[in-house]
Scaffold this motif. Structure first.
Motif, PDB file in Angstrom:
ATOM      1  N   THR A 260       0.723  -1.194   0.154  1.00 52.01           N
ATOM      2  CA  THR A 260      -0.125   0.060  -0.022  1.00 52.01           C
ATOM      3  C   THR A 260       0.795   1.192   0.059  1.00 52.01           C
ATOM      4  OG1 THR A 260      -1.567  -1.209   1.236  1.00 52.01           O
ATOM      5  CG2 THR A 260      -1.690   1.242   1.295  1.00 52.01           C
ATOM      6  N   TYR A 261       0.843   1.981  -1.001  1.00 48.99           N
ATOM      7  CA  TYR A 261       1.486   3.244  -1.161  1.00 48.99           C
ATOM      8  C   TYR A 261       0.994   4.281  -0.022  1.00 48.99           C
ATOM      9  CZ  TYR A 261       3.808   7.415  -3.126  1.00 48.99           C
ATOM     10  OH  TYR A 261       4.513   8.592  -3.477  1.00 48.99           O
ATOM     11  N   ALA A 262       2.331   4.788   0.492  1.00 48.04           N
ATOM     12  CA  ALA A 262       1.916   5.885   1.847  1.00 48.04           C
ATOM     13  C   ALA A 262       2.205   7.268   1.447  1.00 48.04           C
ATOM     14  CB  ALA A 262       2.817   5.367   2.734  1.00 48.04           C
ATOM     15  N   GLY A 263       2.649   7.508   0.302  1.00 49.43           N
ATOM     16  CA  GLY A 263       2.898   9.002  -0.119  1.00 49.43           C
ATOM     17  C   GLY A 263       1.912   9.661  -0.906  1.00 49.43           C
ATOM     18  N   GLU A 264       2.143  11.023  -1.045  1.00 51.52           N
ATOM     19  CA  GLU A 264       1.151  11.662  -1.736  1.00 51.52           C
ATOM     20  C   GLU A 264       1.060  11.429  -3.116  1.00 51.52           C
ATOM     21  OE1 GLU A 264      -0.785  14.261  -0.877  1.00 51.52           O
ATOM     22  OE2 GLU A 264      -0.274  14.406   1.308  1.00 51.52           O
ATOM     23  N   LEU A 265      -0.192  11.436  -3.871  1.00 50.26           N
ATOM     24  CA  LEU A 265      -0.265  11.069  -5.164  1.00 50.26           C
ATOM     25  C   LEU A 265      -0.101  12.129  -6.073  1.00 50.26           C
ATOM     26  CD1 LEU A 265      -3.552   8.991  -4.717  1.00 50.26           C
ATOM     27  CD2 LEU A 265      -1.209   7.933  -5.367  1.00 50.26           C
ATOM     28  N   LEU A 266       0.559  12.089  -7.323  1.00 50.11           N
ATOM     29  CA  LEU A 266       0.793  13.055  -8.383  1.00 50.11           C
ATOM     30  C   LEU A 266      -0.646  13.216  -9.202  1.00 50.11           C
ATOM     31  CD1 LEU A 266       4.220  12.333  -9.540  1.00 50.11           C
ATOM     32  CD2 LEU A 266       3.639  14.233  -7.961  1.00 50.11           C
ATOM     33  N   PRO A 267      -1.081  14.326  -9.620  1.00 52.43           N
ATOM     34  CA  PRO A 267      -2.400  14.603 -10.431  1.00 52.43           C
ATOM     35  C   PRO A 267      -2.876  13.300 -11.181  1.00 52.43           C
ATOM     36  CG  PRO A 267      -1.307  16.434 -10.426  1.00 52.43           C
ATOM     37  CD  PRO A 267      -0.172  15.420  -9.977  1.00 52.43           C
ATOM     38  N   MET A 268      -1.991  12.678 -12.087  1.00 47.56           N
ATOM     39  CA  MET A 268      -2.521  11.907 -12.925  1.00 47.56           C
ATOM     40  C   MET A 268      -2.415  10.493 -12.298  1.00 47.56           C
ATOM     41  SD  MET A 268      -1.760  12.828 -16.987  1.00 47.56           S
ATOM     42  CE  MET A 268      -3.122  11.885 -17.393  1.00 47.56           C
ATOM     43  N   GLU A 269      -1.787  10.384 -11.450  1.00 42.23           N
ATOM     44  CA  GLU A 269      -1.760   9.103 -10.852  1.00 42.23           C
ATOM     45  C   GLU A 269      -3.366   9.049  -9.780  1.00 42.23           C
ATOM     46  OE1 GLU A 269       2.869   8.686  -9.563  1.00 42.23           O
ATOM     47  OE2 GLU A 269       1.365   9.464  -8.121  1.00 42.23           O
ATOM     48  N   LYS A 270      -3.545  10.215  -9.456  1.00 46.75           N
ATOM     49  CA  LYS A 270      -4.930  10.138  -8.655  1.00 46.75           C
ATOM     50  C   LYS A 270      -6.068  10.266  -9.662  1.00 46.75           C
ATOM     51  CE  LYS A 270      -5.665  13.397  -5.295  1.00 46.75           C
ATOM     52  NZ  LYS A 270      -5.910  14.763  -4.779  1.00 46.75           N
ATOM     53  N   GLU A 271      -6.065  10.731 -10.650  1.00 44.71           N
ATOM     54  CA  GLU A 271      -6.997  10.780 -11.968  1.00 44.71           C
ATOM     55  C   GLU A 271      -7.352   9.167 -12.395  1.00 44.71           C
ATOM     56  OE1 GLU A 271      -7.842  12.843 -16.137  1.00 44.71           O
ATOM     57  OE2 GLU A 271      -6.045  13.072 -15.257  1.00 44.71           O
ATOM     58  N   LEU A 272      -6.245   8.617 -12.591  1.00 46.94           N
ATOM     59  CA  LEU A 272      -6.445   7.214 -12.869  1.00 46.94           C
ATOM     60  C   LEU A 272      -6.993   6.271 -11.765  1.00 46.94           C
ATOM     61  CD1 LEU A 272      -3.368   6.287 -15.269  1.00 46.94           C
ATOM     62  CD2 LEU A 272      -5.742   5.871 -15.909  1.00 46.94           C
ATOM     63  N   ILE A 273      -6.751   6.366 -10.493  1.00 46.09           N
ATOM     64  CA  ILE A 273      -7.173   5.672  -9.496  1.00 46.09           C
ATOM     65  C   ILE A 273      -8.735   6.030  -9.325  1.00 46.09           C
ATOM     66  CG2 ILE A 273      -7.064   5.372  -7.081  1.00 46.09           C
ATOM     67  CD1 ILE A 273      -4.229   5.633  -7.212  1.00 46.09           C
ATOM     68  N   MET A 274      -9.036   7.608  -9.729  1.00 51.99           N
ATOM     69  CA  MET A 274     -10.245   7.769  -9.643  1.00 51.99           C
ATOM     70  C   MET A 274     -11.322   7.322 -10.425  1.00 51.99           C
ATOM     71  SD  MET A 274     -10.429  11.961  -8.453  1.00 51.99           S
ATOM     72  CE  MET A 274     -11.793  12.083  -9.008  1.00 51.99           C
ATOM     73  N   LEU A 275     -10.647   7.200 -11.572  1.00 53.58           N
ATOM     74  CA  LEU A 275     -11.526   6.540 -13.060  1.00 53.58           C
ATOM     75  C   LEU A 275     -11.711   5.287 -12.795  1.00 53.58           C
ATOM     76  CD1 LEU A 275     -10.134   8.420 -16.215  1.00 53.58           C
ATOM     77  CD2 LEU A 275     -12.479   8.272 -15.376  1.00 53.58           C
ATOM     78  N   CYS A 276     -10.902   4.392 -12.066  1.00 56.70           N
ATOM     79  CA  CYS A 276     -11.136   3.159 -12.081  1.00 56.70           C
ATOM     80  C   CYS A 276     -12.255   2.798 -10.908  1.00 56.70           C
ATOM     81  CB  CYS A 276      -9.657   2.449 -11.545  1.00 56.70           C
ATOM     82  SG  CYS A 276      -8.593   2.085 -12.995  1.00 56.70           S
ATOM     83  N   GLU A 277     -11.893   3.718  -9.766  1.00 53.15           N
ATOM     84  CA  GLU A 277     -12.875   3.515  -8.556  1.00 53.15           C
ATOM     85  C   GLU A 277     -14.240   3.806  -9.072  1.00 53.15           C
ATOM     86  OE1 GLU A 277     -15.235   4.570  -4.993  1.00 53.15           O
ATOM     87  OE2 GLU A 277     -14.840   5.807  -7.048  1.00 53.15           O
ATOM     88  N   GLN A 278     -14.498   4.601 -10.229  1.00 51.17           N
ATOM     89  CA  GLN A 278     -15.829   5.060 -10.762  1.00 51.17           C
ATOM     90  C   GLN A 278     -16.579   3.889 -11.489  1.00 51.17           C
ATOM     91  OE1 GLN A 278     -15.148   8.629 -12.952  1.00 51.17           O
ATOM     92  NE2 GLN A 278     -14.507   9.892 -11.145  1.00 51.17           N
ATOM     93  N   PHE A 279     -15.685   2.593 -11.736  1.00 47.62           N
ATOM     94  CA  PHE A 279     -16.331   1.424 -12.568  1.00 47.62           C
ATOM     95  C   PHE A 279     -17.558   1.187 -12.091  1.00 47.62           C
ATOM     96  CE2 PHE A 279     -15.950  -2.787 -14.375  1.00 47.62           C
ATOM     97  CZ  PHE A 279     -16.187  -2.622 -15.643  1.00 47.62           C
ATOM     98  N   ASP A 280     -17.564   0.924 -10.534  1.00 48.65           N
ATOM     99  CA  ASP A 280     -19.056   0.511  -9.857  1.00 48.65           C
ATOM    100  C   ASP A 280     -20.197   1.304 -10.432  1.00 48.65           C
ATOM    101  OD1 ASP A 280     -17.740  -2.035  -9.207  1.00 48.65           O
ATOM    102  OD2 ASP A 280     -17.720  -1.308  -7.028  1.00 48.65           O
ATOM    103  N   GLY A 281     -20.054   2.669 -10.393  1.00 52.11           N
ATOM    104  CA  GLY A 281     -21.145   3.607 -10.374  1.00 52.11           C
ATOM    105  C   GLY A 281     -21.570   3.615 -11.986  1.00 52.11           C
ATOM    106  N   ILE A 282     -20.404   3.274 -13.130  1.00 53.03           N
ATOM    107  CA  ILE A 282     -20.657   3.366 -14.418  1.00 53.03           C
ATOM    108  C   ILE A 282     -21.488   1.889 -14.631  1.00 53.03           C
ATOM    109  CG2 ILE A 282     -19.448   2.833 -16.608  1.00 53.03           C
ATOM    110  CD1 ILE A 282     -19.272   5.783 -15.713  1.00 53.03           C
ATOM    111  N   LEU A 283     -21.326   1.015 -13.851  1.00 53.72           N
ATOM    112  CA  LEU A 283     -21.893  -0.268 -14.280  1.00 53.72           C
ATOM    113  C   LEU A 283     -23.465  -0.276 -13.863  1.00 53.72           C
ATOM    114  CD1 LEU A 283     -19.622  -3.210 -12.944  1.00 53.72           C
ATOM    115  CD2 LEU A 283     -20.295  -2.761 -15.368  1.00 53.72           C
ATOM    116  N   GLU A 284     -23.640   0.610 -12.636  1.00 51.45           N
ATOM    117  CA  GLU A 284     -24.954   0.841 -12.246  1.00 51.45           C
ATOM    118  C   GLU A 284     -25.683   1.744 -13.345  1.00 51.45           C
ATOM    119  OE1 GLU A 284     -25.094   2.599  -8.225  1.00 51.45           O
ATOM    120  OE2 GLU A 284     -23.996   0.718  -7.627  1.00 51.45           O
ATOM    121  N   ASP A 285     -25.000   2.611 -13.680  1.00 53.96           N
ATOM    122  CA  ASP A 285     -25.844   3.673 -14.905  1.00 53.96           C
ATOM    123  C   ASP A 285     -25.939   2.903 -16.002  1.00 53.96           C
ATOM    124  OD1 ASP A 285     -25.340   5.661 -13.035  1.00 53.96           O
ATOM    125  OD2 ASP A 285     -23.302   6.641 -13.949  1.00 53.96           O
ATOM    126  N   ALA A 286     -25.239   2.114 -16.441  1.00 50.70           N
ATOM    127  CA  ALA A 286     -25.287   1.219 -17.840  1.00 50.70           C
ATOM    128  C   ALA A 286     -26.590   0.524 -17.594  1.00 50.70           C
ATOM    129  CB  ALA A 286     -23.999   0.651 -18.107  1.00 50.70           C
TER     130      ALA A 286
END
Length: 643
Positions: free
Chosen positions: A543-569
């Motif tokens: 588990t990474y313990a440091g701060e995230l750079l912007p695009m690292e966070k952006e990709l993690i956020m996008l992956c995390e949204q997959f469950d919500g995307i499935l519900e919408d679909a």
């Protein structure tokens, strides 16, 4: 719990604590924060101002401060812009999510919810092969079924084969008259294509026989017709002479089409086909034997096409087994007084009070119509599975039909009526225009698949990126790319919209296409192959313990949204939601991987600044690839490991 539900629950609890108002999580509106503002998610504050008795800005400040103090594991900071509370999510939430999600190689699969749904799609006629229009239907039905499954539903994939009726008799009669005993084996022609050739042959003869009758009617000669038919044709002819009709192209064309159809019914070959249908319904052994033989040829052809397309079914229904059940319902409707019989012995339902019209349910000669069969099948499907929803994937040309079907079943008191839903989709055309089965201008599904695979082969050869592939691997790759391009192009558009399918455009590696996403996945997998099994195994407990750079966070956020995307679909019954998401995810990873400053890759995986960052980016890359793979799988599309 996903981040949006977590925010909604925390906000609902905050409103309760701050203002003593019972808000549920469903009452809280949460959106992704606009790019120009700091934060990841935004709460709409305006609904709370009537309780807070403060301005929207002050209410947002109060609510944000409460969330920051009471949910520090989730909220790292906030800002308020007018009536919008923008939240910064704590970086540890994202890294903890990444750790958990990385271990799950099949993201997006939700537990069973105890709900059952049937999705009926394909529904081919056994008088012709599957064509381009069937492709959108099959891909849409299959994908919606997979999306429902991923959301925890028990799904029955059903196919109703239209294996009887006047259109089937047309092919049978033409084969009987002109084939001279030809079979798929003797001709080398695929069974469904052979039968389809004779359907076109029938229609060619029919047009030839109908043309002189149509000409006579348009000249005022009605001697081909008798009694009620003659009276009907005379009225249509008279209507055509009226200036308000004659000068209106749309009205004139509609009446002319009706005259043409009545004339077609008076031809010798159509009369023969009608006699054959009556013989079939009477159980004539010779007609039934021919029917079984020719349908057998078609089924073998269908099975080969379905297998190649990756389409499957859990339950097959056949109109020949269900149309009599519909007749039983018609008899029940007559006894209940819901239906009525006309002088010619035909049976109808009057829906004029519902803003519709009268609908024929049984012809005067006792033969069934499509609605008869659909009534019986609807009851049968419900008796078989007692599903809460029965979804019909059928083109929008049948919107009226399914509106009437549901209404009739409601009036008959059938329990299946409530769950009936018509997933209506727009027709698909090619750049040169609409296809017509009667005229033999349809594009067969098999031919379209061949074209797509050949185009994929040409493109990959031109790019020169297939060195080291065996001949078998190349064949599989071309098939994967060709089919993936076609499926993605047909599914990326909202089902309700009509569309034009452009094969060449669909296979572009740099556009909004399936091959672009497939290539992005292969690119990530090639990155992963640069690392040893031991290096990748170490990631399971990391588990990474440091701060995230912007695009690292952006990709993690996008992956995390997959469950919500499935519900919408699932709620929208639209695979296009998944297609757009998969493209965005692939596009974002490509930007992440290629981003440079002063000639140096900022988000390099192999040359990451530290060992910890290398592990972080490996986890991000792996999760992104798995999410792309799962999203594309829901579209029925495979993604290659190499490309």
């Amino acid at each position: 719990m996903s981040v949006v539900p977590a925010i909604k629950n925390a906000a609902a609890a905050a409103v309760q604590a701050l203002y003593q108002q019972a808000f549920t999580a469903a009452d809280i509106a949460v959106n992704t924060t606009k790019p120009e503002f700091e934060g990841e998610y935004t709460i709409v504050v305006f609904p709370f101002t009537k309780f807070s008795r403060q301005s929207a800005e002050a209410t947002g400040q109060t609510l944000g401060q409460y969330l920051l103090e009471n949910h520090p594991e989730l909220i790292a900071g906030f800002n308020v812009v007018k009536g919008f509370l923008n939240l910064q999510i704590h970086h540890q939430y994202w890294t903890q999510y990444l750790h958990t999600a990385f271990a799950n190689k099949t993201p997006g699969q939700k537990p069973a919810n105890g709900r059952k749904v049937m999705i009926e799609y394909s529904s081919p006629n056994t008088n012709k092969p599957l064509h381009l229009g069937h492709l959108r239907n099959n891909f849409l039905g299959y994908s919606v079924a997979e999306i429902y499954k991923a959301n925890g539903f028990e799904v029955i994939k059903a196919n109703l084969v239209n294996d009887r009726g006047i259109h089937i008799c047309k092919s049978m009669l033409a084969w009987q008259l002109f084939a001279h005993g030809d079979t798929p084996e003797s001709t080398g022609i695929k069974g469904d294509h052979l039968v389809g050739d004779y359907y076109v042959k029938f229609e060619t003869i029919l047009r030839e026989q109908a043309e002189p009758i149509i000409s006579r009617v348009l000249e005022g000669d009605f001697h081909d017709f008798e009694d009620a038919e003659k009276e009907r044709v005379q009225k249509l002819f008279a209507a055509l002479q009226k200036p308000e009709v004659h000068n209106d192209k749309e009205k004139s064309a509609k009446i002319t089409d009706e005259i043409k159809e009545l004339s077609r019914n008076k031809t010798e070959i159509m009369q023969q086909a009608k006699i054959m249908l009556q013989q079939w319904e009477a159980g004539n052994p010779e007609v039934r034997a021919l029917w079984q033989t020719m349908n057998g040829w078609v089924y073998e052809g269908f099975d080969a096409t379905y297998k190649r397309l990756g389409i499957d079914f859990d339950k097959m229904y056949y109109e020949s087994n269900t149309y009599l059940l519909g007749k039983d319902l018609v008899e029940e409707g007559l006894r209940k007084g819901v239906l009525f019989r006309k002088e010619d012995n035909s049976v109808w339902i009057d829906l004029t009070a519902d803003g519709l019209d009268e609908k024929l349910l049984l012809r005067g000669d006792g033969t069934s119509v499509y609605m008869t069969q659909d009534l019986g099948t609807a009851r049968l499907k419900y008796d078989d599975y007692q599903m809460e929803q029965s979804i019909y994937v059928v083109a929008d040309e049948q919107n009226y039909h399914f509106k009437v079907l549901k209404l009739i079943l409601e009036k008959l008191g059938e329990p299946c009526a409530e769950g009936i839903y018509h997933l209506s989709y727009g027709m698909v055309e090619l750049p040169h225009g609409r296809m017509k089965s009667r005229e033999g201008t349809v594009v067969d599904a098999d031919d379209m698949v061949d074209e797509m695979v050949n185009t994929a082969a040409t493109h990959t050869e031109e790019l020169g990126k297939v060195k080291g592939f065996s001949d078998e691997e190349l064949r599989e790759l071309h098939n994967t790319i060709g089919l993936g391009a076609m499926k993605f192009f047909l599914l990326k558009v909202d089902p309700k919209k009509k569309m034009i399918f452009n094969p060449e455009e669909s296979i572009d590696l740099h556009g909004f296409t399936g091959p672009f996403i497939q290539y992005s996945h292969a690119r990530i997998r090639s990155i992963m192959r640069e690392f040893s099994e031991e290096e990748l195994a170490d990631l399971e407990s990391y588990t990474y313990a440091g701060e995230l750079l912007p695009m690292e966070k952006e990709l993690i956020m996008l992956c995390e949204q997959f469950d919500g995307i499935l519900e919408d679909a699932q709620k929208e019954m639209s695979p296009s939601v998944i297609a757009n998401y998969a493209f965005l995810l692939a596009q974002t990873f490509n930007s992440f991987y290629a981003k440079k400053e002063q000639g140096k890759y900022i988000y390099s995986v192999r040359d990451a600044e530290t060992a910890d960052r290398k592990k972080l980016r490996l986890q991000i890359a792996s999760l992104t690839a798995n999410t792309i793979r799962q999203g594309m799988k829901l579209l029925g599309i495979n993604v290659p490991e190499r490309m």
